[in-house]
Design a protein around this motif. Structure first.
Motif, mmCIF file in Angstrom:
data_model
loop_
_atom_site.group_PDB
_atom_site.id
_atom_site.type_symbol
_atom_site.label_atom_id
_atom_site.label_comp_id
_atom_site.label_asym_id
_atom_site.label_seq_id
_atom_site.Cartn_x
_atom_site.Cartn_y
_atom_site.Cartn_z
ATOM 1 N N UNK A 109 73.220 14.375 42.184
ATOM 2 C CA UNK A 109 72.555 13.515 43.158
ATOM 3 C C UNK A 109 72.966 13.827 44.597
ATOM 4 N N UNK A 110 73.620 14.958 44.801
ATOM 5 C CA UNK A 110 74.073 15.389 46.133
ATOM 6 C C UNK A 110 74.929 14.323 46.804
ATOM 7 N N UNK A 111 75.769 13.675 45.995
ATOM 8 C CA UNK A 111 76.657 12.644 46.515
ATOM 9 C C UNK A 111 77.858 13.238 47.218
ATOM 10 N N UNK A 112 78.550 12.388 47.949
ATOM 11 C CA UNK A 112 79.768 12.791 48.645
ATOM 12 C C UNK A 112 80.939 12.018 48.054
ATOM 13 N N UNK A 113 82.032 12.719 47.844
ATOM 14 C CA UNK A 113 83.244 12.073 47.355
ATOM 15 C C UNK A 113 83.949 11.428 48.538
#
Length: 158
Positions: A109-113
């Motif tokens: 989901x092209x998330x960011x940590x």
């Protein structure tokens, strides 16, 4: 039907309460509400997501325009707008296998940590409301320790 309404208002004390009161006083639900300043410090922009048929939207539009501090009302419904949300999640992941599976989902989901601890992973997902909803559906079976969602912000395409 879901409607996205953009409302420019005077940046004054009590305007938010009057707009929210208009909705609650007439039995209309606000599914999402964001308020932010514009480039003009005297004006704020409200993005309101509500549900109802065209007659309900027409009533909302008329009532909003009657409020003294409302400058402009625009119905963005129909796809002629750009919209985004941000959501933050803290997902339980204690074992290396769980962490690997959560990381794979976040990358999908092209998330960011935003943080990682021995017990959980914090993530930011930004995108359309549909994308956020889809990510939430994919979390079925995971332990979500905490979630915060911004609500929709939107602008007209042209």
């Amino acid at each position: 039907m879901t409607h996205t309404i953009s409302v420019l208002v005077a940046n004054k004390f009590g305007v938010l309460a009057r707009v929210a009161g208009l909705f609650s006083g007439r039995g209309y639900n606000i599914a999402s509400l964001t308020v932010n300043p514009t480039m003009d410090s005297n004006v704020s922009k409200m993005t309101i997501v509500t549900n109802g048929d065209d007659a309900v939207l027409e009533q909302i539009d008329k009532q909003l325009r009657k409020l003294v501090d409302v400058i402009e009302v625009q119905d963005l419904t129909g796809g002629n707008f750009i919209e985004r949300e941000i959501a933050l999640f803290k997902i339980a992941a204690e074992t290396p296998e769980q962490k690997h599976r959560v990381i794979s989902l976040i990358e999908l989901f092209a998330g960011k940590f935003v943080c990682v601890s021995p017990e959980s992973i914090g993530v930011e997902i930004t995108g359309s409301s549909v994308k956020i909803d889809d990510f939430i559906k994919m979390l079925n079976g995971w332990t979500v320790l905490e979630m915060a969602r911004s609500g929709r912000v939107a602008i007209e395409k042209n």
